[in-house]
Design an enzyme around this catalytic site. Structure first.
Site, PDB file in Angstrom:
ATOM      1  N   GLU A 162       9.720  -8.176   0.553  1.00  0.00           N
ATOM      2  CA  GLU A 162      10.543  -8.783  -0.479  1.00  0.00           C
ATOM      3  C   GLU A 162       9.894  -8.681  -1.849  1.00  0.00           C
ATOM      4  OE1 GLU A 162       8.490 -11.280  -1.622  1.00  0.00           O
ATOM      5  OE2 GLU A 162       7.324 -10.879   0.170  1.00  0.00           O
ATOM      6  N   GLY A 300       2.853 -10.052  -0.465  1.00  0.00           N
ATOM      7  CA  GLY A 300       4.240  -9.884  -0.061  1.00  0.00           C
ATOM      8  C   GLY A 300       4.590  -8.412   0.033  1.00  0.00           C
ATOM      9  N   GLU A 301       5.839  -8.072  -0.247  1.00  0.00           N
ATOM     10  CA  GLU A 301       6.338  -6.696  -0.199  1.00  0.00           C
ATOM     11  C   GLU A 301       6.417  -6.128   1.211  1.00  0.00           C
ATOM     12  OE1 GLU A 301       3.946  -4.152  -2.690  1.00  0.00           O
ATOM     13  OE2 GLU A 301       4.269  -5.364  -4.489  1.00  0.00           O
ATOM     14  N   GLY A 302       5.941  -6.859   2.219  1.00  0.00           N
ATOM     15  CA  GLY A 302       5.790  -6.302   3.557  1.00  0.00           C
ATOM     16  C   GLY A 302       4.449  -5.642   3.753  1.00  0.00           C
TER      17      GLY A 302
END
Length: 333
Positions: A162, A300-302
């Site tokens: 995300e 985050g971001e995966g």
């Protein structure tokens, strides 16, 4: 394309979600007991391989086609001064993802994953949840369906990431609403003490302004479009029996909403890592998940989940590639 336009429809697909292939799970377990190693000597790698085999329906599986989906959304609660960065950073980071310049791009390449980014109405932030629901039922379901439909049926592993300024506030508010207690708000993008106080105040106001404590109700009231899309993708992967590696604090908050609706909704998931964002350990405990890595990550971001793909690939390489005692002509005692 699956059309999910109401909470009732989503709840129905969660209730009827398939389980693992028990015959493949049992066959993988039996194979694990015959491999040329002392029993249990590969620790959690053995458990991971058997878990994955059950969900893929293959007692000797490989991992060749992971998918990384990054969803981006803007949050009305950002107007409360809860982030160290302005909302326009979301748009700028989406451009960076598309250009291949972010950390998740590098880790996706390392994992040989199919990467894509999905911005969700960035020009129209969700409503400020301190005043009422961030999203209507229709808006939340639309974002959920975007995530559900983004899952590639040919993928053999899913990671959801995300981007959204203000989304650690949403994630902390979700955890507070569903799990109770306090102390869920963390530093996020690096807010100072005054920023943290504003974040805590926004969460308290959000809980006071929104009374629905069902999983989907909380996701709509306190979440964001990117969290709803992550939840949809995780649920969509379950419908296709695709295993999922969950990323950090924000991804886990999205997943928590699914578990609040169906107790076994996350059976196809593993926690990739323990985020440095405060409260993530309590969130994982509530979901009954034990993280694979603990590296102090909080991007985050995966990114943490993409890194953990290497762990799962190692587990499967050993499980599917090793010889059994009989095949190697080695005495098993």
């Amino acid at each position: 394309m699956t059309d999910l336009t109401t909470f009732s429809q989503i709840r129905a697909v969660l209730r009827t979600a398939p389980g693992p292939d028990l015959s493949a799970h049992d066959a993988a377990s039996a194979r694990n007991g015959q491999l040329t190693k002392p029993p249990g000597s590969l620790g959690r790698l053995e458990e991971l391989a058997i878990w994955y085999a059950g969900w893929r329906g293959d007692p000797r599986p490989g991992l060749w086609a992971p998918q990384v989906l990054v969803f981006a959304g803007n949050h009305g609660v950002a107007a409360q001064g809860v982030s160290a960065f302005p909302a326009e950073v979301t748009v700028q980071m989406v451009a960076n993802f598309k250009a291949g310049g972010a950390a998740i791009n590098q880790l996706s390449k390392l994992a040989a994953a199919n990467f894509s980014v999905h911005p969700l109405e960035l020009e129209r932030p969700t409503a400020d949840f301190t005043q009422g629901p961030a999203m209507s039922e229709a808006e939340m379901c639309a974002a959920f369906a975007t995530g559900w439909n983004a899952v590639d049926a040919q993928a053999d592993l899913l990671i959801t990431g995300e981007m959204g300024i203000g989304n650690t506030t949403s994630a902390a508010a979700i955890a507070t609403a569903l799990l109770g207690g306090d102390g869920w708000a963390g530093r996020g993008t690096g807010v100072d003490d005054a920023g943290l106080a504003r974040k805590e105040a926004a969460i308290a106001a959000g809980l006071a302004a929104n009374g629905d404590r069902s999983g989907l109700g909380v996701l709509a009231a306190l979440g964001g479009r990117e969290l709803a899309a992550m939840a949809g993708a995780i649920a969509g992967a379950r419908a296709k029996r695709i295993p999922v590696l969950l990323d950090g604090f924000i991804c886990s908050a999205a997943a928590l909403c699914l578990q609040a609706e169906a107790a076994d909704a996350l059976a196809h998931c593993q926690a990739a890592h323990l985020s440095a964002e405060g409260g993530h350990d309590r969130m994982l405990d509530a979901m009954g998940l034990d993280p694979l890595l603990s590296l102090g990550l909080r991007l985050g971001e995966g990114s943490g989940a993409a890194l953990a793909v290497q762990i799962l690939q190692g587990a499967l390489a050993c499980h599917s590639g090793m010889a059994t005692f009989a095949e190697a002509g080695v005495s098993d005692g």
